[in-house]
Design an enzyme around this catalytic site. Structure first.
Site, short mmCIF file in Angstrom:
data_model
loop_
_atom_site.label_atom_id
_atom_site.label_comp_id
_atom_site.label_asym_id
_atom_site.label_seq_id
_atom_site.Cartn_x
_atom_site.Cartn_y
_atom_site.Cartn_z
N LYS A 110 47.62 12.70 6.34
CA LYS A 110 46.50 13.40 6.76
C LYS A 110 45.97 12.15 5.89
O LYS A 110 45.60 12.38 4.17
CB LYS A 110 45.63 14.49 6.38
CG LYS A 110 44.61 14.20 7.06
CD LYS A 110 43.70 15.86 6.40
CE LYS A 110 42.40 15.28 7.01
NZ LYS A 110 41.19 16.63 6.50
N GLY A 171 32.42 20.17 4.87
CA GLY A 171 31.90 21.28 3.69
C GLY A 171 30.50 21.62 4.34
O GLY A 171 29.83 22.55 3.53
#
Length: 268
Positions: A110, A171
């Site tokens: 990733k 987040g």
């Protein structure tokens, strides 16, 4: 990796880099109290793919520290290393190579190349450069990107195996801020589209799936919940429900009310 038992609602599996998966929920491994809590939450999520920040998590670099792979063995899970924290294409490529060595040649990675310290938004140019280099070296690249449809197309042309547009800043838990752009990326893409970053709760995951995404990746939404294990179960259910709703096809939106039952006029 051994085939998992069929999971309710996950009967229509999906393909990533030539492999088949049943679960459409991918989860991260950071921010948990300890590895034991992380393992319990991952198990509750039903995820088959877990992502690991190679710069921040020990997967064999330090023999004197607990190894995450002892808690999430690669023969049970697909370990997806990520380049979180990298700021340049050169840095990301270096850590991707390190991860491939530690994982016995595993080509999946990733890719994250951050361009802004405050928002943690990805740097599009450096991300594109890193994608081209990693693809040329045989990596199967899943690319974290903004929700820009043009950039997503360029990353696919550069050799990405999947594009992962953010729903909102990493987040933040703000949910999907721009569903229109996510839908545009899905409609144009010939490779899997996975929503990544910004998911806060189960309804956000369901919306991502209703938009037609192949899967959803999350970490903070589970790890920072009051009860991470219960939230992991909720996210699993939400992804299943969202996928089913997408396959079923939602009703058309209308400007006016429409009675649920046919109206029948009776003579006086």
């Amino acid at each position: 990796m051994e085939a998992a038992e069929p999971l309710d609602g996950e009967e229509d599996g999906w393909a990533l880099a030539g492999r088949r998966y049943r679960s459409r929920l991918l989860v991260g491994t950071g921010k948990y109290r300890d590895f034991a809590e992380m393992r319990e939450a991952v198990e509750a999520s039903g995820a088959e793919i877990v992502t690991v920040a190679i710069r921040r998590t020990n997967i064999g670099q330090d023999r004197n520290q607990p190894n995450l792979l002892d808690f999430l063995p690669p023969d049970r899970y697909t370990i997806l290393p990520n380049t979180a924290g990298c700021r340049t294409a050169e840095e990301a490529v270096r850590f991707a190579r390190q991860a491939r060595e530690l994982l016995d040649g595993e080509p999946l990675v990733k890719l994250e190349v951050i361009g802004d310290e405050r928002s943690l938004y990805p740097d599009g140019l450096e991300t594109l450069r890193a994608t081209e280099r990693l693809a040329a070296e045989g990596f199967q690249v899943l690319v974290y990107t903004t929700d820009d449809p043009v950039l997503a197309h360029r990353l696919a042309e550069a050799g990405a195996h999947a594009v992962m547009p953010l729903a909102a800043p990493i987040g933040s838990g703000l949910g999907i801020l721009n569903p229109h752009n996510i839908r545009l990326i899905v409609e144009q893409s010939q490779i899997p589209v996975l929503v990544d970053a910004g998911v806060g709760t189960a309804s956000d995951a369901a919306i991502a799936m209703e938009l037609g995404c192949e899967a959803v990746l999350m970490n903070t939404a589970i790890a920072s919940a009051r009860d991470p294990v219960l939230m992991a179960r909720a996210m699993r259910d939400a992804v299943i429900a969202g996928r089913r709703a997408y396959r079923a096809g939602r009703m058309a939106r209308g400007d006016h009310a429409s009675a649920s039952s046919p109206r029948r006029d009776t003579a006086a």
